[in-house]
Design an enzyme around this catalytic site. Sequence first.
Site, PDB file in Angstrom:
ATOM      1  N   ARG A 180       0.872  -1.177   0.000  1.00  0.00           N
ATOM      2  CA  ARG A 180       0.000   0.000   0.000  1.00  0.00           C
ATOM      3  C   ARG A 180       0.903   1.219   0.000  1.00  0.00           C
ATOM      4  NH1 ARG A 180      -2.230  -3.037   3.970  1.00  0.00           N
ATOM      5  NH2 ARG A 180      -1.073  -1.868   5.503  1.00  0.00           N
TER       6      ARG A 180
ATOM      7  N   ARG B 172      18.918  -9.391   4.839  1.00  0.00           N
ATOM      8  CA  ARG B 172      19.617  -8.128   5.044  1.00  0.00           C
ATOM      9  C   ARG B 172      19.876  -7.991   6.536  1.00  0.00           C
ATOM     10  NH1 ARG B 172      21.901  -5.815   0.926  1.00  0.00           N
ATOM     11  NH2 ARG B 172      21.507  -3.704   1.671  1.00  0.00           N
TER      12      ARG B 172
ATOM     13  N   ARG C  87      18.761   5.780   8.042  1.00  0.00           N
ATOM     14  CA  ARG C  87      18.060   6.629   9.003  1.00  0.00           C
ATOM     15  C   ARG C  87      18.905   6.804  10.252  1.00  0.00           C
ATOM     16  NH1 ARG C  87      13.104   2.749  11.305  1.00  0.00           N
ATOM     17  NH2 ARG C  87      14.412   1.107  12.189  1.00  0.00           N
TER      18      ARG C  87
ATOM     19  N   TYR D 132       8.815 -11.528   7.404  1.00  0.00           N
ATOM     20  CA  TYR D 132       8.912 -10.326   8.223  1.00  0.00           C
ATOM     21  C   TYR D 132       7.618 -10.204   9.018  1.00  0.00           C
ATOM     22  CZ  TYR D 132       9.415  -5.637   9.907  1.00  0.00           C
ATOM     23  OH  TYR D 132       9.519  -4.564  10.739  1.00  0.00           O
TER      24      TYR D 132
END
Length: 381
Positions: free
Chosen positions: A171, A247, A277, A346
């Site tokens: 989304r 990862r 980040r 995940y």
Amino acid sequence: MQILLIGAGLSGAVIGRRLAEAGHSCRIVDSRNHIGGNCHTERDAETGVMMHVYGPHIFHTDDEEVWNYVNGFTEFLPFQNRVKAQARGGVYSLPINLLTINQFFGKTMRPEEAKAFIAAQADTSITDPQTFEEQALRFVGRDLYEAFFKGYTEKQWGCSPTELPASILKRLPVRFNYDDNYFFHRFQGMPRDGYTPMIEAILDHPGITVELSTPYAAEMAAKADHVFWSGPLDGYFDYALGRLGYRTLDFERFTYQGDYQGCAVMNYGDRDVPYTRITEHKHFSPWETHEQSVCYREYSRAATPEDIPYYPIRLVEEKALLADYVAKATATERVTFVGRLGTYRYLDMDVTIREALDTADAFMNCLADGRPVPAFMSSPL
């Protein structure tokens, strides 16, 4: 029954608690020297800040039963994740919302005007997006895609967005109002004293024993009636078919006297900034006051065998290998694979807890009915 659970994270703790309450004897072992898995929190000795040691974990859910469950073991305080992003020399609000759009394009549009404006930016020639890039271009156009998605995604996944499936961007988070709450769930918060005390409380039952700094050994399983494995799926089989791709994250810790960035999470969308980040951990506990601050710069890269696996890659090659491991696991008796690593998916914390509760109940139902216990309660495929 004698139950062996590998891993003292959320999956192992919740399943162990449920089964211990039903009268089973649960032994939980973990190779790390602490409980909680990647949710582990601890006080920073230098600053007193509550640290999310393996990166931030923010609890958000629409599952009222799960919300009531975690609140039964600790006090959750209100917390809303309000992410900011630096891109092209500016600071913007994420997810993309009306303020982001107006700031980025230098406009003062109202919601309906912004909807029409973004619709005009979109690449309508893409009718069936197959890649991450196509998905983004189809719905927000090139300018927003390149500022907020392209560089960040290249850093996060180590490949071009043209190589990633559209499903990763399920989304597109675009809002045509000024709501900058990153999540949209009914229940959102943080445990007042961190996640580790919550998991300690879950594990605090006379039917549970916990052994830390204890790697799994095959002879452990021989003494158990059933095993719940929350370690890496391929690791259970000693990587006999090859390693599933992940990862991992490297954290560059630094301290600051005062307030470094004014928010908990600042994303960096530009490709020439090497980190994805910066997280400033005292902002994850806004009810506390600290003069000093602790921050992490996050760098994403491919995981090696020595690294902590964070994000399953789940692209074409990994899915083919995953199918082979699932077949191997399904043929294994007295073992159920659970959690993020055990099912190579995940999972947010609330989903992990929901699946753990359901797994424990399904296990007991199988025992009651005399049915074999499946290797997976939730299919990895």
